[in-house]
Design an enzyme around this catalytic site. Structure first.
Site, PDB file in Angstrom:
ATOM      1  CE1 TYR A  68     -28.376 -23.283 -23.426  1.00  0.00           C
ATOM      2  CE2 TYR A  68     -27.768 -21.233 -24.429  1.00  0.00           C
ATOM      3  CZ  TYR A  68     -27.792 -22.724 -24.463  1.00  0.00           C
ATOM      4  OH  TYR A  68     -27.043 -23.369 -25.372  1.00  0.00           O
ATOM      5  CG  PHE A 213     -16.942 -27.139 -23.984  1.00  0.00           C
ATOM      6  CD1 PHE A 213     -16.624 -26.286 -22.848  1.00  0.00           C
ATOM      7  CD2 PHE A 213     -16.259 -28.541 -23.585  1.00  0.00           C
ATOM      8  CE1 PHE A 213     -16.078 -26.385 -21.691  1.00  0.00           C
ATOM      9  CE2 PHE A 213     -15.444 -28.626 -22.553  1.00  0.00           C
ATOM     10  CZ  PHE A 213     -15.381 -27.688 -21.561  1.00  0.00           C
ATOM     11  CG  LEU A 215     -13.205 -21.112 -24.429  1.00  0.00           C
ATOM     12  CD1 LEU A 215     -13.491 -20.121 -22.906  1.00  0.00           C
ATOM     13  CD2 LEU A 215     -12.255 -20.395 -25.268  1.00  0.00           C
ATOM     14  N   GLY A 216     -11.729 -25.646 -25.407  1.00  0.00           N
ATOM     15  CA  GLY A 216     -11.102 -26.996 -25.183  1.00  0.00           C
ATOM     16  C   GLY A 216     -11.027 -27.249 -23.761  1.00  0.00           C
ATOM     17  CG  LEU A 220      -1.545 -33.526 -24.319  1.00  0.00           C
ATOM     18  CD1 LEU A 220      -0.200 -33.346 -23.711  1.00  0.00           C
ATOM     19  CD2 LEU A 220      -1.673 -34.936 -24.841  1.00  0.00           C
TER      20      LEU A 220
HETATM   21  N1  NAP Z   1     -25.733 -26.397 -28.613  1.00  0.00           N
HETATM   22  C1  NAP Z   1     -25.647 -26.747 -27.312  1.00  0.00           C
HETATM   23  O1  NAP Z   1     -25.928 -27.810 -27.022  1.00  0.00           O
HETATM   24  C2  NAP Z   1     -24.758 -25.951 -26.302  1.00  0.00           C
HETATM   25  C3  NAP Z   1     -24.078 -26.515 -25.362  1.00  0.00           C
HETATM   26  C4  NAP Z   1     -23.548 -25.803 -24.578  1.00  0.00           C
HETATM   27  C5  NAP Z   1     -23.106 -24.485 -24.876  1.00  0.00           C
HETATM   28  N2  NAP Z   1     -23.668 -23.963 -26.067  1.00  0.00           N
HETATM   29  C6  NAP Z   1     -23.683 -22.638 -26.352  1.00  0.00           C
HETATM   30  O2  NAP Z   1     -22.100 -22.298 -26.461  1.00  0.00           O
HETATM   31  C7  NAP Z   1     -21.673 -21.240 -25.615  1.00  0.00           C
HETATM   32  C8  NAP Z   1     -20.369 -21.482 -25.203  1.00  0.00           C
HETATM   33  O3  NAP Z   1     -20.054 -22.688 -24.691  1.00  0.00           O
HETATM   34  P1  NAP Z   1     -19.856 -22.898 -23.021  1.00  0.00           P
HETATM   35  O4  NAP Z   1     -20.212 -21.811 -22.511  1.00  0.00           O
HETATM   36  O5  NAP Z   1     -20.064 -24.324 -22.731  1.00  0.00           O
HETATM   37  O6  NAP Z   1     -18.201 -23.264 -23.165  1.00  0.00           O
HETATM   38  P2  NAP Z   1     -16.952 -22.078 -23.493  1.00  0.00           P
HETATM   39  O7  NAP Z   1     -17.275 -20.756 -23.952  1.00  0.00           O
HETATM   40  O8  NAP Z   1     -15.858 -22.989 -23.997  1.00  0.00           O
HETATM   41  O9  NAP Z   1     -16.505 -22.054 -21.748  1.00  0.00           O
HETATM   42  C9  NAP Z   1     -16.994 -21.076 -20.814  1.00  0.00           C
HETATM   43  C10 NAP Z   1     -16.318 -21.262 -19.454  1.00  0.00           C
HETATM   44  O10 NAP Z   1     -15.220 -20.684 -19.733  1.00  0.00           O
HETATM   45  C11 NAP Z   1     -14.994 -19.483 -18.802  1.00  0.00           C
HETATM   46  N3  NAP Z   1     -14.331 -18.578 -19.723  1.00  0.00           N
HETATM   47  C12 NAP Z   1     -14.756 -17.879 -20.923  1.00  0.00           C
HETATM   48  N4  NAP Z   1     -13.885 -16.944 -21.185  1.00  0.00           N
HETATM   49  C13 NAP Z   1     -12.858 -16.949 -20.313  1.00  0.00           C
HETATM   50  C14 NAP Z   1     -11.528 -16.502 -20.299  1.00  0.00           C
HETATM   51  N5  NAP Z   1     -11.218 -15.580 -21.202  1.00  0.00           N
HETATM   52  N6  NAP Z   1     -10.817 -16.880 -19.279  1.00  0.00           N
HETATM   53  C15 NAP Z   1     -10.971 -17.779 -18.257  1.00  0.00           C
HETATM   54  N7  NAP Z   1     -12.270 -18.347 -18.255  1.00  0.00           N
HETATM   55  C16 NAP Z   1     -12.825 -18.034 -19.417  1.00  0.00           C
HETATM   56  C17 NAP Z   1     -16.212 -19.162 -18.343  1.00  0.00           C
HETATM   57  O11 NAP Z   1     -16.237 -18.893 -17.200  1.00  0.00           O
HETATM   58  P3  NAP Z   1     -16.352 -17.225 -16.634  1.00  0.00           P
HETATM   59  O12 NAP Z   1     -17.960 -16.969 -16.714  1.00  0.00           O
HETATM   60  O13 NAP Z   1     -15.628 -17.218 -15.298  1.00  0.00           O
HETATM   61  O14 NAP Z   1     -15.590 -16.451 -17.621  1.00  0.00           O
HETATM   62  C18 NAP Z   1     -17.030 -20.498 -18.522  1.00  0.00           C
HETATM   63  O15 NAP Z   1     -16.965 -21.246 -17.298  1.00  0.00           O
HETATM   64  C19 NAP Z   1     -22.701 -21.134 -24.467  1.00  0.00           C
HETATM   65  O16 NAP Z   1     -22.568 -20.093 -23.844  1.00  0.00           O
HETATM   66  C20 NAP Z   1     -23.844 -21.550 -25.297  1.00  0.00           C
HETATM   67  O17 NAP Z   1     -24.490 -20.457 -25.933  1.00  0.00           O
HETATM   68  C21 NAP Z   1     -24.716 -24.627 -26.619  1.00  0.00           C
END
Ligand code: NAP
Length: 292
Positions: A68, A213, A215-216, A220
């Site tokens: 990252y 990921f 947060l969906g 729909l």
């Molecule tokens: N193992 C793997 O291959 C893998 C792959 C991807 C991710 N991950 C891990 O999983 C964690 C979470 O996944 P992710 O970041 O892809 O997805 P996520 O947490 O589902 O979504 C993050 C996105 O949602 C926004 N967000 C977060 N909270 C919010 C809220 N309360 N209201 C509105 N928007 C919101 C963030 O933007 P803002 O910054 O504007 O809030 C960001 O764009 C990552 O940080 C990482 O540590 C692991």
């Protein structure tokens, strides 16, 4: 929103290999880097503030990876939080590299994993990494060789607990023949249920499941979330997190954000209770997708 009663501890605890116990709502530190998960954040002060605020809100599980940034997310965690508060578990990963913005390349070879662990130890200023996750199996390296390397590093005291990411049940079973596996991190949300069977397997075997990921996605899914959210007077994201927490006691969501406001909203989901009917309505969303 008042954050007086907001605490990740309200989600309860999950055990990591019967050795560590963490609150069931963690923080994903991927989104703290620059765009495309590349380079430094636009606003370094604000990224550090998000990490410090997470700890204030009782988040005691932080997910990161060497890729990252690369390196940026681990460096920020150390800069914001070292010396680490008691009980904070940092789970990092290796084996999937970031050669440029939005690009990934595999390298889970024994030589690379060894170097990756040594580098993460330095960046995080640790003698031992609490949880080290194989980021993803490498298609051109024996999966056993990758896990055996982590087991050797565990024997050498450089890793406390071993975990996997982006794996099938078969991978988990093969890995468990080599070393105990404490958590599995795969993409998962109420609307994205490819790994339901892995969640069930983890629950049966006392392994924590970390949905990334969380947060969906999708129009729909958004409509159903918004409708239930309006009924509770809270946001769609909070509903998505509450669904995950109800799905299984081994579920450990790690929502990622670069904003203190979003962080506070996400942690507030720790205390939300969905009714059975709301839970089931959301659980049916993937079937609705497939029938359209
Ligand atoms: N193992 C793997 O291959 C893998 C792959 C991807 C991710 N991950 C891990 O999983 C964690 C979470 O996944 P992710 O970041 O892809 O997805 P996520 O947490 O589902 O979504 C993050 C996105 O949602 C926004 N967000 C977060 N909270 C919010 C809220 N309360 N209201 C509105 N928007 C919101 C963030 O933007 P803002 O910054 O504007 O809030 C960001 O764009 C990552 O940080 C990482 O540590 C692991």
């Amino acid at each position: 929103m008042s954050t007086k009663n907001v605490s990740a501890g309200l989600a309860g605890n999950v055990s990591l290999g019967h050795e560590l116990s963490v609150h069931r709502l963690g923080f994903g530190a991927m989104r703290l880097t620059g765009e495309g998960i590349w380079g430094p954040p636009k606003d370094r002060k604000s990224a550090l503030a998000v990490l410090r605020r997470a700890v204030e809100l009782d988040v005691n599980f932080m997910d990161t990876a060497d890729s990252y940034g690369p390196n940026v997310s681990e460096d920020l965690i150390a800069e914001a939080l070292f010396p680490y508060p008691r009980g904070l578990v940092i789970a990092t990963k290796g084996g999937w590299n970031r050669p440029g913005p939005n690009q990934w390349t595999h390298d889970a070879s024994p030589i690379h994993l060894r170097e990756a662990v040594e580098s993460s130890l330095k960046r995080l200023r640790l003698d031992c990494i609490d949880v080290y996750q194989l980021h993803t199996p490498d298609p051109v390296v024996s999966f056993e060789a990758s896990v055996e390397t982590l087991a050797q590093l565990q024997n050498e005291g450089k890793i406390r607990l071993i975990a996997l990411s982006n794996v099938t049940r078969e991978h988990i079973e093969r890995a468990r023949k080599i070393a105990p596996i404490v958590s599995v991190q795969n993409r998962y949300s109420f609307a994205d249920r490819e790994w339901d069977y892995v969640v069930d397997y983890c629950e049966s075997n006392g392994i924590a499941f970390i949905p990334w990921f969380p947060l969906g996605a999708g129009r729909l899914a958004g409509e159903v979330l918004n409708e239930i959210g309006r009924a509770h007077g809270i946001s769609a994201n909070q509903i998505a997190l509450a669904w995950l927490l109800r799905r299984s006691p081994i579920m450990l969501p790690i929502p990622g954000t670069s904003s203190v406001e979003h962080l506070e909203q996400n942690v507030a989901a720790a205390s939300l209770q969905l009714s059975r009917e709301e839970y089931e309505r959301l659980a049916e969303v993937p079937e609705l997708f497939s029938s359209r």
